[in-house]
Design a protein around this motif. Structure first.
Motif, PDB file in Angstrom:
ATOM      1  N   LEU A  12       2.318   6.924  -1.216  1.00  0.00           N
ATOM      2  CA  LEU A  12       2.836   8.180  -1.590  1.00  0.00           C
ATOM      3  C   LEU A  12       2.848   9.060  -2.350  1.00  0.00           C
ATOM      4  CD1 LEU A  12       6.016   8.396   0.109  1.00  0.00           C
ATOM      5  CD2 LEU A  12       7.224   6.816  -1.164  1.00  0.00           C
ATOM      6  N   HIS A  13       2.704   8.483  -3.668  1.00  0.00           N
ATOM      7  CA  HIS A  13       2.401   8.624  -4.851  1.00  0.00           C
ATOM      8  C   HIS A  13       1.288   8.821  -5.172  1.00  0.00           C
ATOM      9  CE1 HIS A  13       6.606   7.597  -5.068  1.00  0.00           C
ATOM     10  NE2 HIS A  13       6.891   6.293  -5.101  1.00  0.00           N
ATOM     11  N   GLU A  14       0.218   8.684  -4.801  1.00  0.00           N
ATOM     12  CA  GLU A  14      -1.535   8.578  -5.148  1.00  0.00           C
ATOM     13  C   GLU A  14      -1.767   9.732  -4.590  1.00  0.00           C
ATOM     14  OE1 GLU A  14      -5.052   6.539  -7.221  1.00  0.00           O
ATOM     15  OE2 GLU A  14      -4.085   5.514  -5.937  1.00  0.00           O
ATOM     16  N   SER A  15      -3.067  10.621  -5.481  1.00  0.00           N
ATOM     17  CA  SER A  15      -3.780  12.126  -4.739  1.00  0.00           C
ATOM     18  C   SER A  15      -4.687  11.390  -3.049  1.00  0.00           C
ATOM     19  CB  SER A  15      -4.333  13.110  -5.858  1.00  0.00           C
ATOM     20  OG  SER A  15      -5.634  13.271  -5.133  1.00  0.00           O
ATOM     21  N   GLY A  16      -5.090  12.191  -2.329  1.00  0.00           N
ATOM     22  CA  GLY A  16      -6.441  11.285  -1.771  1.00  0.00           C
ATOM     23  C   GLY A  16      -7.344  11.530  -2.251  1.00  0.00           C
ATOM     24  N   VAL A  17      -7.563  12.392  -3.138  1.00  0.00           N
ATOM     25  CA  VAL A  17      -8.855  11.738  -3.937  1.00  0.00           C
ATOM     26  C   VAL A  17      -9.403  10.952  -3.774  1.00  0.00           C
ATOM     27  CG1 VAL A  17      -8.428  11.951  -5.874  1.00  0.00           C
ATOM     28  CG2 VAL A  17     -10.281  13.079  -5.106  1.00  0.00           C
ATOM     29  N   ARG A  18      -8.071   9.051  -3.684  1.00  0.00           N
ATOM     30  CA  ARG A  18      -8.549   7.716  -3.998  1.00  0.00           C
ATOM     31  C   ARG A  18      -9.949   8.000  -3.039  1.00  0.00           C
ATOM     32  NH1 ARG A  18      -3.772   8.465  -1.265  1.00  0.00           N
ATOM     33  NH2 ARG A  18      -3.973   7.397   0.078  1.00  0.00           N
ATOM     34  N   SER A  19     -11.069   7.027  -3.332  1.00  0.00           N
ATOM     35  CA  SER A  19     -12.211   6.984  -2.586  1.00  0.00           C
ATOM     36  C   SER A  19     -12.573   5.076  -2.204  1.00  0.00           C
ATOM     37  CB  SER A  19     -13.073   7.100  -2.903  1.00  0.00           C
ATOM     38  OG  SER A  19     -13.935   6.911  -3.537  1.00  0.00           O
ATOM     39  N   TYR A  20     -12.502   4.063  -3.577  1.00  0.00           N
ATOM     40  CA  TYR A  20     -12.817   3.118  -2.816  1.00  0.00           C
ATOM     41  C   TYR A  20     -12.168   2.270  -2.511  1.00  0.00           C
ATOM     42  CZ  TYR A  20     -16.843   3.730  -6.308  1.00  0.00           C
ATOM     43  OH  TYR A  20     -18.319   4.013  -6.178  1.00  0.00           O
ATOM     44  N   CYS A  21     -10.536   2.510  -2.884  1.00  0.00           N
ATOM     45  CA  CYS A  21      -9.914   2.159  -2.198  1.00  0.00           C
ATOM     46  C   CYS A  21      -9.236   1.865  -0.440  1.00  0.00           C
ATOM     47  CB  CYS A  21      -7.811   2.294  -2.767  1.00  0.00           C
ATOM     48  SG  CYS A  21      -7.898   4.211  -2.593  1.00  0.00           S
ATOM     49  N   ARG A  22     -10.210   3.223  -0.008  1.00  0.00           N
ATOM     50  CA  ARG A  22     -10.559   3.190   1.195  1.00  0.00           C
ATOM     51  C   ARG A  22     -11.295   2.190   2.480  1.00  0.00           C
ATOM     52  NH1 ARG A  22      -7.464   8.041   3.001  1.00  0.00           N
ATOM     53  NH2 ARG A  22      -7.047   9.246   0.075  1.00  0.00           N
ATOM     54  N   SER A  23     -11.647   1.400   1.263  1.00  0.00           N
ATOM     55  CA  SER A  23     -12.788   0.319   1.573  1.00  0.00           C
ATOM     56  C   SER A  23     -12.882  -0.760   1.510  1.00  0.00           C
ATOM     57  CB  SER A  23     -14.434   1.117   1.456  1.00  0.00           C
ATOM     58  OG  SER A  23     -14.859   1.902   1.041  1.00  0.00           O
ATOM     59  N   PHE A  24     -11.543  -0.747   0.885  1.00  0.00           N
ATOM     60  CA  PHE A  24     -10.986  -2.653   0.583  1.00  0.00           C
ATOM     61  C   PHE A  24      -9.394  -1.994   0.097  1.00  0.00           C
ATOM     62  CE2 PHE A  24     -15.524  -1.320  -1.983  1.00  0.00           C
ATOM     63  CZ  PHE A  24     -16.078  -1.876  -1.874  1.00  0.00           C
ATOM     64  N   PRO A  25      -9.081  -1.873   1.527  1.00  0.00           N
ATOM     65  CA  PRO A  25      -7.531  -2.003   1.617  1.00  0.00           C
ATOM     66  C   PRO A  25      -6.781  -2.895   1.362  1.00  0.00           C
ATOM     67  CG  PRO A  25      -8.071  -2.133   3.438  1.00  0.00           C
ATOM     68  CD  PRO A  25      -9.330  -2.501   2.611  1.00  0.00           C
ATOM     69  N   VAL A  26      -6.558  -3.042  -0.192  1.00  0.00           N
ATOM     70  CA  VAL A  26      -5.852  -4.579  -0.392  1.00  0.00           C
ATOM     71  C   VAL A  26      -5.809  -4.136  -2.260  1.00  0.00           C
ATOM     72  CG1 VAL A  26      -7.227  -6.273   0.838  1.00  0.00           C
ATOM     73  CG2 VAL A  26      -7.861  -5.870  -1.421  1.00  0.00           C
ATOM     74  N   VAL A  27      -4.708  -4.895  -2.361  1.00  0.00           N
ATOM     75  CA  VAL A  27      -3.948  -4.775  -4.194  1.00  0.00           C
ATOM     76  C   VAL A  27      -4.928  -6.261  -5.116  1.00  0.00           C
ATOM     77  CG1 VAL A  27      -2.274  -4.629  -5.381  1.00  0.00           C
ATOM     78  CG2 VAL A  27      -1.901  -3.866  -3.959  1.00  0.00           C
ATOM     79  N   MET A  39       0.865  -1.658   0.028  1.00  0.00           N
ATOM     80  CA  MET A  39       0.388   0.301  -0.412  1.00  0.00           C
ATOM     81  C   MET A  39       0.680   1.466  -0.328  1.00  0.00           C
ATOM     82  SD  MET A  39      -2.740  -1.571   0.453  1.00  0.00           S
ATOM     83  CE  MET A  39      -3.851  -3.065   0.768  1.00  0.00           C
ATOM     84  N   LYS A  40       2.220   1.299  -0.171  1.00  0.00           N
ATOM     85  CA  LYS A  40       2.758   2.124   0.597  1.00  0.00           C
ATOM     86  C   LYS A  40       2.778   3.136  -0.370  1.00  0.00           C
ATOM     87  CE  LYS A  40       7.606   3.615   3.272  1.00  0.00           C
ATOM     88  NZ  LYS A  40       8.588   2.947   3.126  1.00  0.00           N
ATOM     89  N   THR A  41       2.894   2.738  -1.912  1.00  0.00           N
ATOM     90  CA  THR A  41       3.053   3.152  -2.940  1.00  0.00           C
ATOM     91  C   THR A  41       2.237   4.207  -3.325  1.00  0.00           C
ATOM     92  OG1 THR A  41       4.641   1.145  -4.021  1.00  0.00           O
ATOM     93  CG2 THR A  41       3.687   2.425  -5.548  1.00  0.00           C
ATOM     94  N   PHE A  42       1.230   3.544  -3.336  1.00  0.00           N
ATOM     95  CA  PHE A  42      -0.138   3.861  -3.097  1.00  0.00           C
ATOM     96  C   PHE A  42      -0.257   5.488  -2.172  1.00  0.00           C
ATOM     97  CE2 PHE A  42      -1.414  -0.386  -4.485  1.00  0.00           C
ATOM     98  CZ  PHE A  42      -1.097  -0.303  -5.725  1.00  0.00           C
TER      99      PHE A  42
END
Length: 424
Positions: A6-21, A1-4
């Protein structure tokens, strides 16, 4: 998760509900890179009606790419576009006696909405648009103005104007005639409601909480549009492409919209693709007047045509959707009777269905519990209070039953915890 992080905008949303790759997906299942499998009750927010990587669609796309088929061509003619146009007309429009031309907009649903609103204003010479409470039409400025959601509207940064918000069907309960209310406002020259160019409406409100309008209400709305010379735009971006059991959500209601916006599952494969269907006499665009670099995705034309040819050549697929929708509804009604007959209820139509909870915290806790046990499911509604099923329409009965079992356990755990807290 660290890559996301570190580099992806905080606007991301669905990944917060499903924190897996996630690494792979097939049919109605998602698999993480660690090999854990989840049943998918989100399906790209309704983008994957035919499931992940459907073999018929995948093969059509692979064959096209292998043959060096056109990938990008602006709005130039291509064989892929020609095949889609003829297939959609032959299997979707003609059997339903629908006489529309197809406009390919930018690749997202919100762009289809922008085009429809823009054309309605151009044709009628009026600015105002009627939209509805709890409606969701996209996050670009024109579509956002027609959207009711406070969270999304708050990010606009500019005034959202030229839209009059009206109460959706049953917004005030069964006894309030919202059509008569609108008619009064539109008839009264001192109501303050400017004569609209169009009305835009979802027959089933997806993000708004699975509010479903009755056929009677929709027919009355169409009559209201004709009386006041307003165009009727049906936003079928989430509810269309078979989600409610017919290709269009309004199909059995006996109406003829002036325009229909489609996207999400239109490509059938999760590829970006959006379209406006419009009556021929409304096609008053000058060449290039509404354009975009990615008008019409040729890869999406290929998979969309394959999906229509495979799933919509007869009534078999639509009937299966209705049967599966009933199976899900029966499972959800059992959950309601078991854990909250006074506080829970089932909402929606077909395979666009969910359970309304007392509040958003309850719904969120249920979705978290379900995810821990192998089910990807999200919330919707004004307070995110609805646990919402948007599973692929090709899901098996066994997968439905497994998902219902996971949901049952999630409701049992959360509702019992709440009861224990209240008792103490």
């Amino acid at each position: 998760m660290k890559t996301f992080e570190l580099h992806e905008s905080g606007v991301r949303s669905y990944c917060r509900s499903f924190p897996v790759v996630f690494k792979q997906a097939r049919g109605a299942e998602l698999t993480t890179r660690e090999g854990k499998t989840y049943i998918d009750f989100l399906a790209g927010a309704g983008t994957l009606n035919y499931g992940h990587n459907h073999p018929v669609l995948k093969q059509a796309l692979l064959d096209y790419i292998e043959a060096d088929g056109i990938t990008h061509g602006l709005d130039m003619y291509s064989e892929a576009k020609e095949t889609f146009l003829s297939t959609f007309d032959r299997l979707i429009l003609k059997p339903r006696n629908m006489d529309y031309v197809m406009q390919f907009t930018g690749p997202t649903g919100t762009n289809a909405v922008e085009a429809a609103l823009k054309l309605a204003r151009k044709v009628t010479g009026r600015n105002n648009i009627i939209s509805f409470t709890n409606g969701f039409h996209g996050c670009s400025i024109g579509a956002l103005a027609a959207t009711g959601n406070k969270h999304h509207r708050g990010a606009a940064g500019v005034p959202l104007t030229d839209v009059s918000r009206m109460p959706y069907a049953n917004y005030f309960g069964d006894k309030v005639n919202t059509i008569a209310m609108m008619d009064k406002l539109l008839t009264d020259p001192s109501s303050g409601v400017d004569k609209p160019a169009a009305v835009i409406v979802e027959v089933v409100q997806g993000e708004g909480g699975l509010n479903a309008a009755s056929a009677e209400w929709v027919r009355k709305l169409e009559k209201l549009c004709r009386k006041h010379e307003m165009l009727l735009i049906i936003d079928d971006i989430q509810a269309g492409c078979g989600r409610t059991g017919t290709f269009f959500s309004f199909e059995e209601m006996g109406i003829k919209p002036d325009m229909i916006t489609l996207s999400k599952s239109l490509s059938g494969y999760g590829l970006p693709f959006a379209m406006v269907l419009l009556r021929k006499e409304l096609d008053q665009w000058k060449p290039g007047e509404h354009n975009g670099t990615f008008r019409g995705n040729n890869h999406a034309f290929v998979t969309a045509a394959a999906a229509i040819e495979h799933f919509w050549k007869d009534d078999e697929f639509a009937n299966s959707v209705k049967a599966k929708g009933k199976r899900i509804a029966d499972g959800m009604n059992k959950i309601v009777r078991r854990y909250g007959p006074d506080s829970l209820f089932v909402k929606g139509r077909g395979m666009m269905i969910g359970i309304s909870c007392p509040d958003g915290d309850t719904a969120a806790a249920i979705c978290r519990h379900a995810f821990e046990n192998g089910l990807v499911v999200e919330t919707s509604g004004a307070h995110s209070e609805v646990v919402k099923c948007l599973c692929p329409l090709i899901i098996s009965e066994e997968q439905i039953d497994k998902a219902m079992s996971i949901l049952d356990k999630a409701f049992a755990a959360v509702m019992s915890d709440q009861a224990a807290t209240q008792a103490s």
